[in-house]
Design an enzyme around this catalytic site. Structure first.
Site, mmCIF file in Angstrom:
data_model
loop_
_atom_site.group_PDB
_atom_site.id
_atom_site.type_symbol
_atom_site.label_atom_id
_atom_site.label_comp_id
_atom_site.label_asym_id
_atom_site.label_seq_id
_atom_site.Cartn_x
_atom_site.Cartn_y
_atom_site.Cartn_z
ATOM 1 N N ILE A 105 -13.671 -7.391 72.147
ATOM 2 C CA ILE A 105 -12.636 -6.948 71.195
ATOM 3 C C ILE A 105 -13.020 -5.630 70.509
ATOM 4 O O ILE A 105 -12.171 -4.812 70.193
ATOM 5 C CB ILE A 105 -12.332 -8.056 70.165
ATOM 6 C CG1 ILE A 105 -11.150 -7.688 69.286
ATOM 7 C CG2 ILE A 105 -13.544 -8.377 69.319
ATOM 8 C CD1 ILE A 105 -10.651 -8.823 68.394
ATOM 9 N N TYR A 154 -13.881 -24.578 64.337
ATOM 10 C CA TYR A 154 -14.943 -24.339 65.341
ATOM 11 C C TYR A 154 -15.200 -25.634 66.110
ATOM 12 O O TYR A 154 -15.202 -25.642 67.347
ATOM 13 C CB TYR A 154 -16.217 -23.859 64.647
ATOM 14 C CG TYR A 154 -17.266 -23.349 65.631
ATOM 15 C CD1 TYR A 154 -17.184 -22.061 66.146
ATOM 16 C CD2 TYR A 154 -18.321 -24.171 66.044
ATOM 17 C CE1 TYR A 154 -18.133 -21.590 67.059
ATOM 18 C CE2 TYR A 154 -19.268 -23.701 66.951
ATOM 19 C CZ TYR A 154 -19.173 -22.412 67.445
ATOM 20 O OH TYR A 154 -20.105 -21.953 68.352
ATOM 21 N N VAL A 182 -28.423 -20.054 68.648
ATOM 22 C CA VAL A 182 -28.949 -18.977 69.484
ATOM 23 C C VAL A 182 -29.125 -17.737 68.610
ATOM 24 O O VAL A 182 -28.301 -17.464 67.728
ATOM 25 C CB VAL A 182 -27.983 -18.663 70.656
ATOM 26 C CG1 VAL A 182 -28.591 -17.610 71.578
ATOM 27 C CG2 VAL A 182 -27.640 -19.919 71.440
ATOM 28 N N THR A 187 -28.368 -14.743 67.774
ATOM 29 C CA THR A 187 -27.361 -13.678 67.880
ATOM 30 C C THR A 187 -26.735 -13.500 66.496
ATOM 31 O O THR A 187 -27.028 -14.258 65.568
ATOM 32 C CB THR A 187 -26.234 -14.065 68.862
ATOM 33 O OG1 THR A 187 -25.505 -15.167 68.304
ATOM 34 C CG2 THR A 187 -26.761 -14.430 70.247
HETATM 35 N N1 LIG Z 1 -25.139 -18.155 68.398
HETATM 36 C C1 LIG Z 1 -25.084 -19.467 68.317
HETATM 37 O O1 LIG Z 1 -25.810 -20.087 67.546
HETATM 38 C C2 LIG Z 1 -24.143 -20.245 69.203
HETATM 39 C C3 LIG Z 1 -24.376 -21.619 69.391
HETATM 40 C C4 LIG Z 1 -23.521 -22.346 70.218
HETATM 41 C C5 LIG Z 1 -22.468 -21.703 70.858
HETATM 42 N N2 LIG Z 1 -22.268 -20.363 70.663
HETATM 43 C C6 LIG Z 1 -21.144 -19.727 71.370
HETATM 44 O O2 LIG Z 1 -21.670 -18.720 72.221
HETATM 45 C C7 LIG Z 1 -20.659 -17.743 72.473
HETATM 46 C C8 LIG Z 1 -21.243 -16.350 72.340
HETATM 47 O O3 LIG Z 1 -21.569 -16.095 70.981
HETATM 48 P P1 LIG Z 1 -22.883 -15.284 70.539
HETATM 49 O O4 LIG Z 1 -23.871 -16.267 70.074
HETATM 50 O O5 LIG Z 1 -23.263 -14.346 71.616
HETATM 51 O O6 LIG Z 1 -22.323 -14.512 69.242
HETATM 52 P P2 LIG Z 1 -21.920 -12.976 68.987
HETATM 53 O O7 LIG Z 1 -21.124 -12.970 67.752
HETATM 54 O O8 LIG Z 1 -23.122 -12.123 69.058
HETATM 55 O O9 LIG Z 1 -21.036 -12.593 70.272
HETATM 56 C C9 LIG Z 1 -19.667 -12.902 70.390
HETATM 57 C C10 LIG Z 1 -18.995 -11.739 71.136
HETATM 58 O O10 LIG Z 1 -17.614 -12.076 71.329
HETATM 59 C C11 LIG Z 1 -16.822 -10.946 70.966
HETATM 60 N N3 LIG Z 1 -15.487 -11.423 70.565
HETATM 61 C C12 LIG Z 1 -15.176 -12.132 69.458
HETATM 62 N N4 LIG Z 1 -13.840 -12.337 69.375
HETATM 63 C C13 LIG Z 1 -13.310 -11.764 70.487
HETATM 64 C C14 LIG Z 1 -11.981 -11.641 70.963
HETATM 65 N N5 LIG Z 1 -10.942 -12.127 70.269
HETATM 66 N N6 LIG Z 1 -11.775 -11.004 72.141
HETATM 67 C C15 LIG Z 1 -12.823 -10.482 72.838
HETATM 68 N N7 LIG Z 1 -14.100 -10.538 72.407
HETATM 69 C C16 LIG Z 1 -14.338 -11.181 71.243
HETATM 70 C C17 LIG Z 1 -17.609 -10.284 69.828
HETATM 71 O O11 LIG Z 1 -17.228 -8.934 69.593
HETATM 72 C C18 LIG Z 1 -19.035 -10.442 70.327
HETATM 73 O O12 LIG Z 1 -19.421 -9.370 71.166
HETATM 74 C C19 LIG Z 1 -19.532 -18.076 71.501
HETATM 75 O O13 LIG Z 1 -18.489 -18.742 72.195
HETATM 76 C C20 LIG Z 1 -20.166 -19.008 70.499
HETATM 77 O O14 LIG Z 1 -19.242 -19.861 69.890
HETATM 78 C C21 LIG Z 1 -23.080 -19.628 69.866
#
Ligand SMILES: NC(=O)c1ccc[n+]([C@@H]2O[C@H](COP(=O)([O-])OP(=O)(O)OC[C@H]3O[C@@H](n4cnc5c(N)ncnc54)[C@H](O)[C@@H]3O)[C@@H](O)[C@H]2O)c1
Length: 276
Positions: free
Chosen positions: A38, A175, A208, A210
């Site tokens: 995004i 969520y 994770v 991030t």
């Molecule tokens: N980090 C954690 O602790 C964790 C744990 C379990 C699951 N997750 C899941 O892992 C996935 C990746 O998250 P992450 O940890 O890399 O976090 P992050 O915030 O670093 O990355 C998320 C990415 O998605 C992009 N994004 C958000 N909304 C968007 C949209 N509407 N259209 C296109 N791109 C969009 C953001 O710009 C970002 O680059 C997510 O689905 C998250 O729910 C994360």
């Protein structure tokens, strides 16, 4: 020889975090990448989304890993944007084999919200995490079917898609609901696409390292609530996994090593979901 040589993968949320790590890993394994992000903030979400500069950096890193990449700015909430990006990438690379629905948000705000804020959090998180997953599937499945070579779709859920936690706010509840909803989407698609050898699975990461897990709202919450944040409490001695740990599971699930693995909820969680 890589595990996905010559294949093409579409990845959402590719500009940073896990999405970037997946792109680099699959490029190293021989795939070309179609990626979207995004690259703009979402009002109801307290921490920033990735920037255009981060998307450009992903492009550089994928190319350095030996892959080609078509990266563009698109919002998973808008079906037409997802479809245009997928179509353009497939036009360029000539095929599609792998789909990673990874983009997600987790709006948190540890203060009393107005009802408008509550509803805005719920709507934002379900729109990105659940509508976005469906849009990603719907834009890509026709290409997988047209290729007639099978395929692999992995939706990124969460431990919140297996265990019941999310607090008492629109963002956390949305969520949990969206990450659980993804499991239903995965299961139904896995059944309907199995005869065409298109496999569909979910991964369920614990915390994770991030931006999603390490933003000021989350840090504020953990400081004010010592002992809270159950997602931080893994049985194994690790507070947060690295994005590469999730990429390793993804690399397996999309490879031929997993050619009969479908309909599976795959935790990468240091024992979190199994703990008593
Ligand atoms: N980090 C954690 O602790 C964790 C744990 C379990 C699951 N997750 C899941 O892992 C996935 C990746 O998250 P992450 O940890 O890399 O976090 P992050 O915030 O670093 O990355 C998320 C990415 O998605 C992009 N994004 C958000 N909304 C968007 C949209 N509407 N259209 C296109 N791109 C969009 C953001 O710009 C970002 O680059 C997510 O689905 C998250 O729910 C994360």
């Amino acid at each position: 020889m890589g595990s996905v040589d010559g294949k093409v993968a579409f990845i959402t949320g590719v500009a940073r975090g896990q999405g970037r790590s997946h792109a680099i890993r699959l490029a190293r394994e021989g795939a070309n990448i179609i990626g979207i992000d995004i690259c703009a903030d979402i009002a109801a979400n307290g921490y920033p989304m990735a920037s255009r500069a981060e998307l450009d950096e992903t492009v550089e890193l994928v190319e350095r890993a030996g892959g080609k990449i078509v990266a563009s700015v698109a919002d998973v909430r808008v079906f037409d944007e997802v479809q245009s990006a997928v179509d353009a990438g497939v036009q360029q690379f000539g095929r599609l084999d792998i789909v990673l629905s990874n983009a997600g948000i987790a709006p948190l705000a540890f203060r009393q919200l107005t009802i408008e804020e509550e509803l805005a959090q719920w709507r934002a998180v379900t729109a990105v995490n659940l509508d976005g997953a469906y849009h990603t599937a719907w834009a890509t499945i026709p290409h997988l079917l047209a290729g007639n070579r099978g395929g692999s779709i992995v939706f990124t859920s969460s431990t919140a898609g297996i265990k019941g936690f999310g607090g008492l706010q629109g963002g956390g509840l949305g969520y949990a609901a969206s990450k659980t909803g993804i499991v239903g989407l995965m299961r139904a698609l896995a059944n309907v696409l199995a005869p065409m050898s298109i496999r569909v699975n979910t991964v369920h990461p614990t915390a994770v390292n991030t931006m999603m897990a390490n933003n000021p709202d989350m840090i504020d919450f953990l400081e004010k609530n010592p002992g809270a944040g159950p997602h931080m409490q893994n049985p194994m001695p690790v507070a947060q996994l690295e994005p590469e740990d999730i990429s390793a599971a993804i690399a397996y699930l999309v490879s031929d090593e997993a050619k009969y693995v479908t309909g599976v909820t795959f935790p990468v969680d240091a024992g979190f979901c199994n703990k008593v």
